[in-house]
Design a protein around this motif. Structure first.
Motif, PDB file in Angstrom:
ATOM      1  N   THR A 102       0.825  -1.123  -0.067  1.00  0.00           N
ATOM      2  CA  THR A 102      -0.068   0.142  -0.167  1.00  0.00           C
ATOM      3  C   THR A 102       0.938   1.397  -0.056  1.00  0.00           C
ATOM      4  O   THR A 102       2.221   1.098   0.398  1.00  0.00           O
ATOM      5  CB  THR A 102      -1.005   0.052   1.144  1.00  0.00           C
ATOM      6  OG1 THR A 102      -1.662   1.192   1.194  1.00  0.00           O
ATOM      7  CG2 THR A 102      -0.297  -0.008   2.540  1.00  0.00           C
ATOM      8  N   ASP A 103       0.130   2.225  -0.272  1.00  0.00           N
ATOM      9  CA  ASP A 103       1.096   3.542  -0.204  1.00  0.00           C
ATOM     10  C   ASP A 103       0.404   4.542   0.764  1.00  0.00           C
ATOM     11  O   ASP A 103       0.743   5.886   0.417  1.00  0.00           O
ATOM     12  CB  ASP A 103       1.032   4.012  -1.815  1.00  0.00           C
ATOM     13  CG  ASP A 103      -0.427   4.828  -2.196  1.00  0.00           C
ATOM     14  OD1 ASP A 103      -1.316   4.180  -1.523  1.00  0.00           O
ATOM     15  OD2 ASP A 103      -0.570   5.478  -3.326  1.00  0.00           O
ATOM     16  N   HIS A 104      -0.293   4.097   1.630  1.00  0.00           N
ATOM     17  CA  HIS A 104      -0.497   4.930   2.770  1.00  0.00           C
ATOM     18  C   HIS A 104       0.380   5.200   3.754  1.00  0.00           C
ATOM     19  O   HIS A 104       1.779   4.621   3.832  1.00  0.00           O
ATOM     20  CB  HIS A 104      -1.847   4.264   3.552  1.00  0.00           C
ATOM     21  CG  HIS A 104      -2.957   4.474   2.855  1.00  0.00           C
ATOM     22  ND1 HIS A 104      -3.914   5.614   3.339  1.00  0.00           N
ATOM     23  CD2 HIS A 104      -3.524   3.800   1.985  1.00  0.00           C
ATOM     24  CE1 HIS A 104      -5.083   5.403   2.587  1.00  0.00           C
ATOM     25  NE2 HIS A 104      -4.835   4.324   1.811  1.00  0.00           N
ATOM     26  N   VAL A 105       0.498   6.491   4.323  1.00  0.00           N
ATOM     27  CA  VAL A 105       1.706   6.763   5.143  1.00  0.00           C
ATOM     28  C   VAL A 105       1.884   5.799   6.524  1.00  0.00           C
ATOM     29  O   VAL A 105       3.019   5.420   6.656  1.00  0.00           O
ATOM     30  CB  VAL A 105       1.307   8.420   5.525  1.00  0.00           C
ATOM     31  CG1 VAL A 105       2.438   8.748   6.847  1.00  0.00           C
ATOM     32  CG2 VAL A 105       1.318   9.100   4.438  1.00  0.00           C
ATOM     33  N   ASP A 106       0.536   5.346   7.037  1.00  0.00           N
ATOM     34  CA  ASP A 106       0.810   4.388   8.113  1.00  0.00           C
ATOM     35  C   ASP A 106       0.984   3.148   7.771  1.00  0.00           C
ATOM     36  O   ASP A 106       1.175   2.272   8.596  1.00  0.00           O
ATOM     37  CB  ASP A 106      -0.301   4.641   9.144  1.00  0.00           C
ATOM     38  CG  ASP A 106      -1.675   4.415   8.641  1.00  0.00           C
ATOM     39  OD1 ASP A 106      -1.703   4.188   7.165  1.00  0.00           O
ATOM     40  OD2 ASP A 106      -2.932   4.548   9.048  1.00  0.00           O
ATOM     41  N   GLY A 107       0.885   2.780   6.482  1.00  0.00           N
ATOM     42  CA  GLY A 107       1.280   1.226   5.860  1.00  0.00           C
ATOM     43  C   GLY A 107      -0.304   0.573   6.105  1.00  0.00           C
ATOM     44  O   GLY A 107      -0.047  -0.584   5.778  1.00  0.00           O
ATOM     45  N   ARG A 108      -1.296   1.304   6.236  1.00  0.00           N
ATOM     46  CA  ARG A 108      -2.429   0.510   6.486  1.00  0.00           C
ATOM     47  C   ARG A 108      -3.500   0.915   5.595  1.00  0.00           C
ATOM     48  O   ARG A 108      -3.421   2.220   5.383  1.00  0.00           O
ATOM     49  CB  ARG A 108      -3.298   0.326   7.816  1.00  0.00           C
ATOM     50  CG  ARG A 108      -2.302  -0.392   8.896  1.00  0.00           C
ATOM     51  CD  ARG A 108      -2.647  -0.517   9.989  1.00  0.00           C
ATOM     52  NE  ARG A 108      -2.600   0.882  10.876  1.00  0.00           N
ATOM     53  CZ  ARG A 108      -3.005   1.143  11.936  1.00  0.00           C
ATOM     54  NH1 ARG A 108      -3.254   0.362  12.688  1.00  0.00           N
ATOM     55  NH2 ARG A 108      -2.863   2.563  12.314  1.00  0.00           N
ATOM     56  N   GLU A 109      -4.443   0.276   4.741  1.00  0.00           N
ATOM     57  CA  GLU A 109      -5.372   0.825   4.017  1.00  0.00           C
ATOM     58  C   GLU A 109      -6.687   1.241   5.071  1.00  0.00           C
ATOM     59  O   GLU A 109      -6.758   0.454   6.012  1.00  0.00           O
ATOM     60  CB  GLU A 109      -6.140  -0.267   3.091  1.00  0.00           C
ATOM     61  CG  GLU A 109      -5.386  -0.489   1.585  1.00  0.00           C
ATOM     62  CD  GLU A 109      -5.338   0.788   0.919  1.00  0.00           C
ATOM     63  OE1 GLU A 109      -6.354   1.286   0.750  1.00  0.00           O
ATOM     64  OE2 GLU A 109      -4.298   0.918   0.170  1.00  0.00           O
TER      65      GLU A 109
END
Length: 114
Positions: A104-111
């Motif tokens: 994923t490309d979220h900052v926190d690593g979670r969708e």
């Protein structure tokens, strides 16, 4: 001229801050780039905004900051552009590695932002 530069700095800063606060890492990187462009434009404008002035001194003429722009902010901005380009390239490599590891490309690593 000063109003246009001030508006450009404000728009770049506002857009950069808005993108830095997003949850996707690519948007954060673009926001950091916009903030660095705003800072570069601000530093460049501190050297003096002159239009219609000769960029080079004539032979035998004395230099005066009242008629010419200060070259030090220009040199600082040129250095900052090179450093910013290298930093952005490094951030993009880290982004691709993190996306490959987490999926994923979220900052926190979670969708979903939980």
């Amino acid at each position: 001229m000063e109003l246009v530069v001030a508006l450009a700095i404000g728009v770049l800063t506002g857009s950069g801050v808005w993108l830095v606060l997003r949850s996707r890492t690519f948007q954060v990187i673009v926001g950091l780039s916009l903030l660095s462009y705003a800072v570069n434009l601000f530093i460049f404008s501190t050297g003096g905004l002159r239009s219609g002035a000769a960029p080079i001194l004539e032979r035998g003429a004395a230099g005066d900051l009242a008629t010419h722009a200060d070259p030090v902010p220009q040199a600082l901005v040129l250095t900052a552009i090179v450093i910013g380009f290298a930093t952005t390239a490094l951030f993009l490599v880290v982004l691709l590695a993190a996306r490959g590891l987490t999926g994923t490309d979220h900052v926190d690593g979670r969708e979903g932002g939980r």
